[in-house]
Enzyme design. Structure first.
Site, PDB file in Angstrom:
ATOM      1  N   ASP A 107       0.400  -3.039  12.038  1.00 15.38           N
ATOM      2  CA  ASP A 107       0.869  -3.456  10.710  1.00 15.38           C
ATOM      3  C   ASP A 107       1.238  -4.945  10.755  1.00 15.38           C
ATOM      4  O   ASP A 107       2.212  -5.348  11.382  1.00 15.38           O
ATOM      5  CB  ASP A 107       2.090  -2.609  10.313  1.00 15.38           C
ATOM      6  CG  ASP A 107       2.496  -2.875   8.874  1.00 15.38           C
ATOM      7  OD1 ASP A 107       2.542  -1.924   8.086  1.00 15.38           O
ATOM      8  OD2 ASP A 107       2.761  -4.051   8.527  1.00 15.38           O
TER       9      ASP A 107
ATOM     10  N   ARG B 133       0.849  -1.193   0.000  1.00 14.85           N
ATOM     11  CA  ARG B 133       0.000   0.000   0.000  1.00 14.85           C
ATOM     12  C   ARG B 133       0.876   1.232   0.000  1.00 14.85           C
ATOM     13  O   ARG B 133       1.791   1.352   0.830  1.00 14.85           O
ATOM     14  CB  ARG B 133      -0.848   0.051   1.283  1.00 14.85           C
ATOM     15  CG  ARG B 133      -1.992  -0.855   1.304  1.00 14.85           C
ATOM     16  CD  ARG B 133      -3.058  -0.454   2.300  1.00 14.85           C
ATOM     17  NE  ARG B 133      -2.630   0.165   3.550  1.00 14.85           N
ATOM     18  CZ  ARG B 133      -3.461   0.605   4.472  1.00 14.85           C
ATOM     19  NH1 ARG B 133      -4.768   0.510   4.278  1.00 14.85           N
ATOM     20  NH2 ARG B 133      -3.037   1.132   5.586  1.00 14.85           N
TER      21      ARG B 133
ATOM     22  N   ASP C 294       4.816  -5.994   9.489  1.00 13.25           N
ATOM     23  CA  ASP C 294       5.876  -5.626  10.439  1.00 13.25           C
ATOM     24  C   ASP C 294       5.852  -6.512  11.672  1.00 13.25           C
ATOM     25  O   ASP C 294       6.893  -6.897  12.205  1.00 13.25           O
ATOM     26  CB  ASP C 294       5.723  -4.161  10.862  1.00 13.25           C
ATOM     27  CG  ASP C 294       6.199  -3.203   9.781  1.00 13.25           C
ATOM     28  OD1 ASP C 294       6.964  -3.635   8.894  1.00 13.25           O
ATOM     29  OD2 ASP C 294       5.790  -2.032   9.821  1.00 13.25           O
TER      30      ASP C 294
ATOM     31  N   THR D  37      -1.172   7.563  -0.431  1.00 15.54           N
ATOM     32  CA  THR D  37      -2.496   7.441  -1.074  1.00 15.54           C
ATOM     33  C   THR D  37      -3.271   6.221  -0.574  1.00 15.54           C
ATOM     34  O   THR D  37      -4.476   6.118  -0.793  1.00 15.54           O
ATOM     35  CB  THR D  37      -2.350   7.305  -2.599  1.00 15.54           C
ATOM     36  OG1 THR D  37      -1.649   6.075  -2.866  1.00 15.54           O
ATOM     37  CG2 THR D  37      -1.572   8.472  -3.195  1.00 15.54           C
TER      38      THR D  37
HETATM   39  C1  PRP Z   1      -1.118  -4.816   4.426  1.00 11.79           C
HETATM   40  C2  PRP Z   1      -1.935  -6.100   4.554  1.00 11.79           C
HETATM   41  C3  PRP Z   1      -2.758  -6.074   3.303  1.00 11.79           C
HETATM   42  C4  PRP Z   1      -3.022  -4.605   3.108  1.00 11.79           C
HETATM   43  C5  PRP Z   1      -4.427  -4.306   3.540  1.00 11.79           C
HETATM   44  O1  PRP Z   1      -0.070  -4.987   3.576  1.00 11.79           O
HETATM   45  O2  PRP Z   1      -1.153  -7.240   4.686  1.00 11.79           O
HETATM   46  O3  PRP Z   1      -2.113  -6.639   2.178  1.00 11.79           O
HETATM   47  O4  PRP Z   1      -2.088  -3.903   3.925  1.00 11.79           O
HETATM   48  O5  PRP Z   1      -4.749  -2.985   3.278  1.00 11.79           O
HETATM   49  P1  PRP Z   1      -5.868  -2.577   2.224  1.00 11.79           P
HETATM   50  O6  PRP Z   1      -7.034  -3.474   2.452  1.00 11.79           O
HETATM   51  O7  PRP Z   1      -6.126  -1.148   2.577  1.00 11.79           O
HETATM   52  O8  PRP Z   1      -5.293  -2.725   0.847  1.00 11.79           O
HETATM   53  P2  PRP Z   1       1.007  -3.817   3.300  1.00 11.79           P
HETATM   54  O9  PRP Z   1       0.581  -2.993   2.126  1.00 11.79           O
HETATM   55  O10 PRP Z   1       1.265  -3.090   4.576  1.00 11.79           O
HETATM   56  O11 PRP Z   1       2.276  -4.624   2.810  1.00 11.79           O
HETATM   57  P3  PRP Z   1       3.210  -5.634   3.626  1.00 11.79           P
HETATM   58  O12 PRP Z   1       2.412  -6.891   3.863  1.00 11.79           O
HETATM   59  O13 PRP Z   1       4.346  -5.853   2.698  1.00 11.79           O
HETATM   60  O14 PRP Z   1       3.619  -4.967   4.920  1.00 11.79           O
HETATM   61  N1  URA Z   2      -2.484  -3.136   6.847  1.00 13.26           N
HETATM   62  C1  URA Z   2      -2.160  -3.632   8.070  1.00 13.26           C
HETATM   63  O1  URA Z   2      -1.199  -4.388   8.218  1.00 13.26           O
HETATM   64  N2  URA Z   2      -2.898  -3.223   9.127  1.00 13.26           N
HETATM   65  C2  URA Z   2      -3.950  -2.397   9.001  1.00 13.26           C
HETATM   66  O2  URA Z   2      -4.601  -2.086  10.016  1.00 13.26           O
HETATM   67  C3  URA Z   2      -4.268  -1.916   7.729  1.00 13.26           C
HETATM   68  C4  URA Z   2      -3.522  -2.305   6.664  1.00 13.26           C
END
Ligand code: PRP
Ligand code: URA
Length: 209
Positions: A200, A104, A203, A108
């Site tokens: 997150d 994400r 993380d 944005t």
């Molecule tokens: C997180 C999570 C989802 C997304 C959800 O991933 O694991 O994939 O956010 O958010 P959304 O429904 O608003 O799209 P992130 O983009 O943080 O990537 P990561 O798993 O690499 O940390």
């Molecule tokens: N992605 C995450 O990992 N946590 C949230 O709460 C939203 C998006």
């Protein structure tokens, strides 16, 4: 439009409460996400077709039921979906695994796909998409769009924590895809994080913050 299935078994609720706790370290968080996925796998595979199989016990011949065909593919959304994959594979070791990389944009909040590798025979498979978090829904919506281009037999989406906003957006975009979630939380905050959520997920699984 399919109503989300909330997998609120006491064992799942208990484990979800622990991963929400900010003091739960990555090692425990990872283990629990895997265990929750394993338990959710039962629900998401409840409608797998069975077939009659002749078996000979030490006592006599009998007819038993076994799962028909081996048609599942798990597709974790990178990174956090990876945390659910081992739990699912523990239940269905013969499943194939595809990967979709999405992140994400921090400003944005829109998703960007950076990787997609799916099993070559995905058009013969029932896909279970994995991501612990359904926040705005953007990542899961785009992941399903990418998978649908390959004409799978069916798609289900298993997430651990979801927001009402994410459920609505996802269900509008993909009314044919069943959502399984352990919890539908209250809302998103201004940074599009789920409240109360668990922070997150990527993380916390990988200890990157
Ligand atoms: C997180 C999570 C989802 C997304 C959800 O991933 O694991 O994939 O956010 O958010 P959304 O429904 O608003 O799209 P992130 O983009 O943080 O990537 P990561 O798993 O690499 O940390
Ligand atoms: N992605 C995450 O990992 N946590 C949230 O709460 C939203 C998006």
């Amino acid at each position: 439009m399919l109503k989300p299935i909330v997998t609120d078994h006491p064992m799942i609720c208990h484990k979800v409460a622990i991963i929400r706790d900010k003091n739960t370290p990555s090692k425990d968080f990872r283990q629990l996400v895997s265990e929750i996925a394993m338990l959710m796998c039962y629900e998401a595979t409840r409608d797998l077709p069975l077939e009659d199989v002749e078996i000979e016990t030490p006592m006599c011949k009998t007819t038993c039921k076994m799962i028909k065909g081996r048609t599942l593919a798990f597709v974790p959304i990178l990174r956090a979906g990876l945390g659910m994959c081992d739990g699912m594979l523990a239940m269905v070791p013969a499943a194939k695994v595809g990967h979709i990389g999405m992140y994400r944009d921090p400003v944005t909040h829109t998703p960007h796909e950076y990787y997609c590798k799916l099993p070559s025979d995905i058009n013969h498979r029932d896909v279970i998409l994995l991501d612990p978090m359904l926040a705005t829904g953007g990542s899961a919506i785009d992941a399903v769009n990418a998978i649908k281009k390959h004409n799978p037999k069916s798609i289900k989406f298993v997430c651990i924590i979801s927001s009402p906003e994410g459920i609505e957006a996802f269900s509008n975009a993909h009314p044919d895809v069943q959502i399984y979630t352990a919890s539908i939380d209250e809302c998103l905050n201004e940074d599009k994080y789920i409240i109360p959520g668990l922070g997150d997920a990527g993380d916390r699984i990988f200890g990157t913050k």
